[in-house]
Design an enzyme around this catalytic site. Structure first.
Site, PDB file in Angstrom:
ATOM      1  N   GLU A 244       0.881  -1.168   0.000  1.00  0.00           N
ATOM      2  CA  GLU A 244       0.000   0.000   0.000  1.00  0.00           C
ATOM      3  C   GLU A 244       0.919   1.218   0.000  1.00  0.00           C
ATOM      4  OE1 GLU A 244      -2.699   2.411   3.137  1.00  0.00           O
ATOM      5  OE2 GLU A 244      -2.913   0.223   3.201  1.00  0.00           O
ATOM      6  N   CYS A 281      -3.934   7.200   5.544  1.00  0.00           N
ATOM      7  CA  CYS A 281      -3.749   6.840   4.139  1.00  0.00           C
ATOM      8  C   CYS A 281      -4.983   7.147   3.301  1.00  0.00           C
ATOM      9  CB  CYS A 281      -3.386   5.368   4.011  1.00  0.00           C
ATOM     10  SG  CYS A 281      -4.502   4.251   4.872  1.00  0.00           S
TER      11      CYS A 281
END
Length: 547
Positions: A244, A281
Site C-alpha cells: 500500500e 492513508c
C-alpha cells in the site's frame, strides 16, 4: 558493529531510550530461518486460532503500557491509540473466527465423471499457506498496521510465520508488541519464533531478498514501497509483494449537494482531512467543488473548521519538514491560492492545517500542476473549483472515445487522477435517490469506480471498518496488487491453491476426505455443503483456546 535503534519523542525530537540494534544480514537470515522452522507447528489450525485469541487478550491486558509507549513515540494521543488497540484486538479475534470456520480454505471436490467430454478425473482442491511472510510496519498505525496488525494477523491465520520489519518511528512499541505475540505463541504450544522482529533500513532489503521468504506486505510511501516491490520482482525466484503506497482519495461534490448542505460538507471535510494530523492513508487530498455561491459557502466552512483544529504533532520531524515543503511547493504553482496556510514553524514540532484552491482547468492537462495530483502526507487538501458535475461521466466517455478530455472539467480531472484507496461522492437527496432527471448519482458513481477500491457516498473515507465486505486497496499507486489489507479476504494474500488428482484417500489431507472429518464448509461436485459450525481447529483441535 550494528547501528543502535533509538526511540524518539516526536513532540521534542529527543531520544527516549535505546531499544536495540539494527539487524545485520546474519541476524535477518537467522530470523527468517527460525520463522521458517515454525511452519510445521503452525499448520495446526486449532493452535493458530488460539494464538490469535491469546494475542488479543495479552494486548488488552497490557493496554495501558502499550498505549503509553505508542503515544510517547507517535504523539497520536491516548484516545486515538486506545481505539486503535481495540481495533487490533478485534482484528485478531476476527481472524481466529475465520480459522475456526474454515471457509477460507476454499475446499472443492469434484468426483470422477468418465461420461463427460473430456472425462473428468477425481479432483480435490484447497488452499495452503505460502510460507514465511515479511510484514513492513506502517508509521501512522503503530498497532493496527504494524507488529500485531492486519498483515500479521491474516498471515498467521493462513498458517504463515511472520518476520516484521519494525518502523523506525515506533521501535519500542514494536518490541513490546512483538514480545506479547511471541508470548501468545508459547502460551498456545507454538514456537516463539512464529513471530520475529527486525530493525533497520538495510534489514528491510535483506528481508525481501531472503530465499526462504514467500511473500511480503507493506504499508508506507510510494518511494519505499516501490523499491521493495522492485527488489521482490528482481529475485531469482520473484515473490508476491502486497504494497500500500500512496493515495490521493478524491472527493466530488455536486452543485446540488453543496446547495443543500454546504456547511455540513465543509465541516465534515475539515474533520476528515485533519484527523490524526492528516496522517491517514485515506485522507481526502483533492476535492472537486463547483464554482458559485454554494461552493463558496462550503469552502468557507471548510476553511473555518480546518483552521479551528489547532496545531498538531506529526509522526517525526522528517515528515513534518516534508509536509511544509510540499505545501510551499504547491502554493508556488500559478493559480494556486492558500486560503488557509500553515502557520510559521514555531517551536519546530507542530503543524497547522492548510487548504489550497486551484482552478480545475489547471489539472486537465500534463504540466507542473500534476504535483497537485500526488499525495501530500499531512493536514492539507486541494480544492479544485470547476463547473458542476452533471456530465462528468459523459466527459469521461468522450475522453475514452476520441482521446480528448471532453467539455466537463470534473470528467477531465477524474481522467487524470491516479489510482486511490478511496473516492468520495457527495450528492443531493434527489441525486442519491436516483430521482434527479439527469441521473447524476449513478453516472458519477460509474465515473469514480475505476479510480478506487472503496467508493464512499455522502460520508468520509477516514475510518476503515474491519468487516468481511471491506476492501482496502486500489489501482496503482494505491496498492501493488488487487488484494485488500483489511477484512477477512486479506488472508487470501498468503495462500495458494493446490489440486490433487486421482489421489488415494490414504494419502489425502483430512480436509479433502469425502467423510469431511473436520466438519469444514466446501463445494462437492459444484454444490455447497455447510456441515453446521464445523469443528474448531481441525487437526489438533484439543489445543487450548482463549475466548
Amino acid at each position: 558493529m550494528a547501528a543502535p535503534v533509538w526511540s524518539v519523542d516526536p513532540r521534542t525530537g529527543k531520544r527516549r531510550e535505546r531499544v536495540g540494534a539494527e539487524a545485520t544480514a546474519d541476524a535477518v537470515d537467522a530470523a527468517v530461518r527460525a520463522a521458517h522452522a515454525a511452519r510445521g507447528p503452525l499448520a495446526d489450525r486449532g493452535r493458530r486460532a488460539a494464538l490469535l485469541r491469546r494475542a488479543a487478550a495479552l494486548l488488552e491486558a497490557d493496554a495501558d503500557g502499550v498505549v503509553a509507549t505508542a503515544d510517547a513515540e507517535t504523539a497520536l494521543g491516548a484516545p486515538r491509540l486506545t481505539g486503535e488497540l481495540a481495533r487490533t484486538a478485534y482484528q485478531l479475534r476476527s481472524f481466529a473466527d475465520l480459522v475456526d470456520e474454515g471457509a477460507f480454505l476454499d475446499i472443492r471436490i469434484d468426483h470422477p465423471a468418465p461420461d463427460l467430454t473430456p472425462p473428468r478425473p477425481d479432483l480435490r482442491r484447497y488452499k495452503i499457506p505460502l510460507g514465511v511472510i515479511a510484514v513492513y510496519a506502517a508509521s501512522n498505525f503503530p498497532l493496527a498496521f504494524s507488529v500485531p496488525g492486519g498483515d500479521t494477523a491474516s498471515a498467521l491465520a493462513a498458517g504463515c510465520p511472520v518476520v516484521v520489519k519494525a518502523h523506525p518511528d515506533h521501535p519500542a512499541t514494536s518490541e513490546r508488541c512483538a514480545a506479547l505475540l511471541r508470548r501468545a505463541a508459547t502460551d498456545t504450544g507454538l514456537p516463539a519464533d512464529t513471530v520475529r522482529l527486525v530493525h533497520g533500513f538495510q534489514a528491510g532489503l535483506d528481508l525481501v531478498r531472503h530465499p526462504l521468504l514467500a511473500a511480503a506486505g507493506f504499508t508506507g510511501s510510494v518511494r519505499g514501497g516501490r523499491a521493495l516491490y522492485d527488489a521482490a520482482a528482481a529475485r531469482p525466484r520473484p515473490i508476491p509483494f502486497h504494497g500500500e503506497l500512496g493515495s490521493l482519495n478524491p472527493v466530488v461534490v455536486t452543485g446540488a449537494a453543496a446547495a443543500e448542505r454546504a456547511e455540513e460538507i465543509g465541516t465534515g471535510l475539515a474533520g476528515s482531512m485533519t484527523l490524526g494530523t492528516g496522517q491517514f492513508c485515506v485522507k481526502p487530498g483533492l476535492v472537486l467543488l463547483p464554482e458559485g455561491p454554494a461552493g463558496d459557502r462550503l469552502l468557507a466552512a471548510l476553511t473555518a473548521a480546518a483552521g479551528a483544529t489547532g496545531p498538531g504533532v506529526m509522526l517525526d520531524r522528517r515528515m513534518r519538514d516534508a509536509f511544509l515543503a510540499g505545501v510551499r511547493e504547491r502554493t508556488q504553482l500559478p493559480g494556486v491560492q492558500a486560503v488557509l496556510a500553515p502557520a510559521s514553524e514555531g517551536d519546530g514540532s507542530t503543524v497547522d492545517a492548510a487548504v489550497l484552491t486551484v482552478p480545475a482547468d489547471r489539472l486537465t492537462a500534463e504540466g507542473p500542476h500534476d504535483l497537485l495530483l500526488e499525495e501530500c502526507f499531512g493536514p492539507v487538501t486541494v480544492v479544485a473549483r470547476c463547473a458542476d458535475a452533471a456530465d462528468a461521466a459523459d466527459a469521461a466517455d468522450a475522453a475514452d472515445a476520441d482521446g480528448e478530455d471532453g467539455a466537463d472539467q470534473v470528467g477531465a480531472v477524474l481522467a487524470r487522477i491516479p489510482g486511490s484507496l478511496t473516492a468520495t461522492l457527495h450528492l443531493a437527496d434527489a441525486e442519491r435517490a436516483g430521482t434527479d432527471p439527469e441521473g447524476r448519482g449513478a453516472r458519477l458513481l460509474a465515473a469514480l469506480t475505476p479510480l478506487a477500491g472503496r467508493i464512499v457516498v455522502n460520508g468520509w473515507p477516514t475510518g476503515v471498518a474491519v468487516a468481511p465486505a471491506q476492501h482496502h486497496g486500489g489501482p496503482y499507486p494505491a496498492t501493488t496488487s488487487t488484494a485488500t489489507s483489511v477484512g477477512a479476504t486479506a488472508v487470501e494474500r498468503w495462500l495458494r491453491p493446490v489440486a490433487y488428482q486421482d489421489t488415494p484417500p490414504a494419502l489425502l489431507p483430512p480436509e479433502l476426505l469425502d467423510e469431511n472429518p473436520l466438519g469444514l464448509p466446501r463445494r462437492v461436485d459444484d454444490r455447497p455443503e455447510h456441515p453446521g459450525a464445523g469443528r474448531p481447529g481441525g487437526r489438533g483441535a484439543g489445543a487450548g483456546t482463549d475466548r
